[in-house]
Design a protein around this motif. Structure first.
Motif, PDB file in Angstrom:
ATOM      1  N   PRO A 126       2.916   0.388  -4.653  1.00  0.00           N
ATOM      2  CA  PRO A 126       2.138  -0.191  -3.513  1.00  0.00           C
ATOM      3  C   PRO A 126       1.368  -1.746  -3.557  1.00  0.00           C
ATOM      4  O   PRO A 126       1.105  -2.064  -2.539  1.00  0.00           O
ATOM      5  CB  PRO A 126       0.797   1.004  -3.412  1.00  0.00           C
ATOM      6  CG  PRO A 126       1.576   2.041  -4.160  1.00  0.00           C
ATOM      7  CD  PRO A 126       2.382   1.572  -5.282  1.00  0.00           C
ATOM      8  N   ASP A 127       1.571  -1.957  -4.984  1.00  0.00           N
ATOM      9  CA  ASP A 127       1.171  -3.556  -5.144  1.00  0.00           C
ATOM     10  C   ASP A 127       2.226  -4.406  -4.650  1.00  0.00           C
ATOM     11  O   ASP A 127       1.848  -5.714  -4.847  1.00  0.00           O
ATOM     12  CB  ASP A 127       0.453  -3.725  -6.625  1.00  0.00           C
ATOM     13  CG  ASP A 127      -0.926  -2.964  -6.632  1.00  0.00           C
ATOM     14  OD1 ASP A 127      -1.751  -2.651  -5.692  1.00  0.00           O
ATOM     15  OD2 ASP A 127      -0.867  -2.537  -7.831  1.00  0.00           O
ATOM     16  N   GLY A 128       3.376  -4.005  -4.447  1.00  0.00           N
ATOM     17  CA  GLY A 128       4.487  -4.769  -4.235  1.00  0.00           C
ATOM     18  C   GLY A 128       5.245  -5.357  -5.501  1.00  0.00           C
ATOM     19  O   GLY A 128       5.877  -6.194  -5.395  1.00  0.00           O
ATOM     20  N   VAL A 129       4.785  -4.535  -6.559  1.00  0.00           N
ATOM     21  CA  VAL A 129       5.601  -4.769  -7.963  1.00  0.00           C
ATOM     22  C   VAL A 129       6.543  -4.214  -8.028  1.00  0.00           C
ATOM     23  O   VAL A 129       6.584  -2.852  -7.850  1.00  0.00           O
ATOM     24  CB  VAL A 129       4.457  -4.627  -9.245  1.00  0.00           C
ATOM     25  CG1 VAL A 129       5.211  -4.739 -10.491  1.00  0.00           C
ATOM     26  CG2 VAL A 129       3.291  -5.633  -9.013  1.00  0.00           C
ATOM     27  N   ILE A 130       7.960  -4.730  -8.464  1.00  0.00           N
ATOM     28  CA  ILE A 130       9.042  -3.888  -8.819  1.00  0.00           C
ATOM     29  C   ILE A 130       9.073  -3.024 -10.048  1.00  0.00           C
ATOM     30  O   ILE A 130       8.502  -3.750 -11.120  1.00  0.00           O
ATOM     31  CB  ILE A 130      10.255  -4.850  -8.829  1.00  0.00           C
ATOM     32  CG1 ILE A 130      10.527  -5.500  -7.625  1.00  0.00           C
ATOM     33  CG2 ILE A 130      11.538  -4.025  -9.341  1.00  0.00           C
ATOM     34  CD1 ILE A 130      11.712  -6.688  -7.709  1.00  0.00           C
ATOM     35  N   GLY A 163       0.760  -1.266  -0.072  1.00  0.00           N
ATOM     36  CA  GLY A 163      -0.158  -0.127   0.013  1.00  0.00           C
ATOM     37  C   GLY A 163       0.847   1.193  -0.055  1.00  0.00           C
ATOM     38  O   GLY A 163       0.420   2.434   0.025  1.00  0.00           O
ATOM     39  N   GLN A 164       2.164   1.161   0.043  1.00  0.00           N
ATOM     40  CA  GLN A 164       3.257   2.303   0.133  1.00  0.00           C
ATOM     41  C   GLN A 164       3.906   2.011  -1.095  1.00  0.00           C
ATOM     42  O   GLN A 164       4.364   0.881  -1.324  1.00  0.00           O
ATOM     43  CB  GLN A 164       3.789   2.341   1.362  1.00  0.00           C
ATOM     44  CG  GLN A 164       2.779   3.037   2.498  1.00  0.00           C
ATOM     45  CD  GLN A 164       3.697   3.013   3.721  1.00  0.00           C
ATOM     46  OE1 GLN A 164       3.956   1.914   4.435  1.00  0.00           O
ATOM     47  NE2 GLN A 164       4.240   4.136   4.298  1.00  0.00           N
ATOM     48  N   TRP A 165       4.794   3.107  -1.531  1.00  0.00           N
ATOM     49  CA  TRP A 165       5.941   3.244  -2.253  1.00  0.00           C
ATOM     50  C   TRP A 165       6.939   2.746  -1.453  1.00  0.00           C
ATOM     51  O   TRP A 165       7.197   3.247  -0.483  1.00  0.00           O
ATOM     52  CB  TRP A 165       5.957   4.312  -3.235  1.00  0.00           C
ATOM     53  CG  TRP A 165       4.915   4.445  -4.228  1.00  0.00           C
ATOM     54  CD1 TRP A 165       3.904   5.144  -3.980  1.00  0.00           C
ATOM     55  CD2 TRP A 165       5.125   4.126  -5.729  1.00  0.00           C
ATOM     56  NE1 TRP A 165       3.224   5.078  -5.166  1.00  0.00           N
ATOM     57  CE2 TRP A 165       3.879   4.589  -6.112  1.00  0.00           C
ATOM     58  CE3 TRP A 165       6.154   3.406  -6.490  1.00  0.00           C
ATOM     59  CZ2 TRP A 165       3.712   4.398  -7.583  1.00  0.00           C
ATOM     60  CZ3 TRP A 165       6.056   3.516  -7.584  1.00  0.00           C
ATOM     61  CH2 TRP A 165       4.679   3.975  -8.329  1.00  0.00           C
ATOM     62  N   VAL A 166       7.762   1.916  -1.820  1.00  0.00           N
ATOM     63  CA  VAL A 166       9.035   1.580  -1.261  1.00  0.00           C
ATOM     64  C   VAL A 166      10.211   1.636  -2.129  1.00  0.00           C
ATOM     65  O   VAL A 166      10.319   1.239  -3.364  1.00  0.00           O
ATOM     66  CB  VAL A 166       9.013   0.088  -0.746  1.00  0.00           C
ATOM     67  CG1 VAL A 166      10.420  -0.107  -0.082  1.00  0.00           C
ATOM     68  CG2 VAL A 166       7.721  -0.080   0.330  1.00  0.00           C
ATOM     69  N   VAL A 175       7.237   7.779   0.176  1.00  0.00           N
ATOM     70  CA  VAL A 175       7.734   6.753  -0.132  1.00  0.00           C
ATOM     71  C   VAL A 175       8.627   6.310   1.214  1.00  0.00           C
ATOM     72  O   VAL A 175       9.007   7.000   1.997  1.00  0.00           O
ATOM     73  CB  VAL A 175       8.793   6.896  -1.154  1.00  0.00           C
ATOM     74  CG1 VAL A 175       9.702   5.778  -1.321  1.00  0.00           C
ATOM     75  CG2 VAL A 175       8.291   7.495  -2.642  1.00  0.00           C
ATOM     76  N   GLU A 176       8.445   4.881   1.381  1.00  0.00           N
ATOM     77  CA  GLU A 176       9.565   4.456   2.702  1.00  0.00           C
ATOM     78  C   GLU A 176      10.665   3.854   2.066  1.00  0.00           C
ATOM     79  O   GLU A 176      10.553   3.011   1.149  1.00  0.00           O
ATOM     80  CB  GLU A 176       8.693   3.114   3.197  1.00  0.00           C
ATOM     81  CG  GLU A 176       7.368   3.650   4.094  1.00  0.00           C
ATOM     82  CD  GLU A 176       7.503   4.390   5.354  1.00  0.00           C
ATOM     83  OE1 GLU A 176       8.896   3.953   5.901  1.00  0.00           O
ATOM     84  OE2 GLU A 176       7.131   5.222   5.977  1.00  0.00           O
ATOM     85  N   VAL A 177      11.768   4.253   2.780  1.00  0.00           N
ATOM     86  CA  VAL A 177      13.051   3.844   2.318  1.00  0.00           C
ATOM     87  C   VAL A 177      13.356   2.405   3.552  1.00  0.00           C
ATOM     88  O   VAL A 177      13.377   2.574   4.671  1.00  0.00           O
ATOM     89  CB  VAL A 177      13.946   4.856   2.238  1.00  0.00           C
ATOM     90  CG1 VAL A 177      15.482   4.255   2.157  1.00  0.00           C
ATOM     91  CG2 VAL A 177      13.807   6.025   1.492  1.00  0.00           C
ATOM     92  N   LEU A 178      14.127   1.577   2.476  1.00  0.00           N
ATOM     93  CA  LEU A 178      14.561   0.488   3.516  1.00  0.00           C
ATOM     94  C   LEU A 178      15.994   0.246   2.989  1.00  0.00           C
ATOM     95  O   LEU A 178      16.246   0.052   1.815  1.00  0.00           O
ATOM     96  CB  LEU A 178      13.779  -0.846   3.246  1.00  0.00           C
ATOM     97  CG  LEU A 178      12.320  -0.842   3.640  1.00  0.00           C
ATOM     98  CD1 LEU A 178      11.661  -2.264   3.496  1.00  0.00           C
ATOM     99  CD2 LEU A 178      12.078  -0.671   5.185  1.00  0.00           C
ATOM    100  N   SER A 179      16.979   0.519   3.703  1.00  0.00           N
ATOM    101  CA  SER A 179      18.283   0.143   3.304  1.00  0.00           C
ATOM    102  C   SER A 179      18.864  -1.395   3.984  1.00  0.00           C
ATOM    103  O   SER A 179      18.342  -1.699   5.131  1.00  0.00           O
ATOM    104  CB  SER A 179      19.270   1.252   3.811  1.00  0.00           C
ATOM    105  OG  SER A 179      19.531   0.931   5.226  1.00  0.00           O
TER     106      SER A 179
END
Lengths: 83, 137
Positions: free
Chosen positions: B70-74, A68-71, B6-10
């Motif tokens: 947001p759908d988990g698609v790259i 549901g969020q951009w990552v 946008v959430e960042v994960l390192s």
């Protein structure tokens, strides 16, 4: 529930592979579960990792928690390196 | 990034303890308060392997960057060898472009170098062979 302790080594779950649904009459393949590789236009492989979050401390993070969020997922060689 | 939602994960192969100290000792001197996003530990490189960025000879993850919708698609990936750093401005441009395309339900596409406010393309039978009429680099 077991209280989480900050032990020295805490294995994260790593890539999360969905359990194959057994089909009746068909024995599951003996081969190891096929690893799904990351590709553009395809679903990002889910994983769980231990993490440090400033202000929150240590916790486990799953990619699917961010649905549901951009990552932006950023890999880099190492802490305390130069670039 | 926060403004863009946008959430960042390192992710690196360092332990979460190393992440903590690096953030406290060094990064906090570069960024006020240290970096605000989760720093993930991929000891063993199993996550990096699945994302095609784990170098088993060196035992580290190389610079791989993935934009996940947001759908988990790259939607995008960029992988660099270690000595060259990334360009955050291009990352932000790409995120804005992907967010724009998603907001139009895929009806619009963004030409090369597009930035918000510029003309987009509407793929369809009417545009075939006529991109030159509507867009010049």
């Amino acid at each position: 529930m077991v209280k989480e302790v900050d032990s020295c080594v805490q294995p994260a779950a790593g890539p999360l592979v969905p359990e194959p649904t057994p089909v009746e009459g068909v024995s599951p393949p003996e081969e190891e579960v096929k690893m799904v590789m990351a590709r553009v236009g395809k679903e990002a492989p889910d994983f769980e990792a231990s993490a440090y979050v400033a202000g929150e401390g240590f916790k486990n993070v799953k990619l699917s928690d961010y649905r549901g969020q951009w990552v932006v997922l950023c890999f880099y060689p190492g802490d305390f390196t130069f670039v | 990034m926060k403004e863009l939602g946008v959430e960042v994960l390192s992710v690196s192969t360092d332990s979460r303890f190393t992440h903590k100290i690096w953030n406290e000792v060094e990064l906090s001197k570069m960024v006020e308060g240290g970096i605000p996003f989760p720093m993930l530990s991929d000891q063993g490189g199993r996550i990096g392997t699945v994302y095609g960025v784990y170098d088993e000879d060196a035992g580290v993850n190389i610079r791989g960057r993935f934009i996940i919708d947001p759908d988990g698609v790259i939607q995008a990936m960029e992988v660099l060898t270690p000595p060259v750093g990334r360009n955050p401005a291009e990352l932000i441009r790409q995120i804005k472009a992907f967010q724009h395309v998603r907001a139009t339900g895929g009806a619009e596409a963004t030409p090369s170098g597009w930035t918000p406010g510029e003309k987009t393309l509407k793929p369809g039978p009417d545009l075939v062979g006529k991109v030159w009429e509507v867009w010049k680099p």
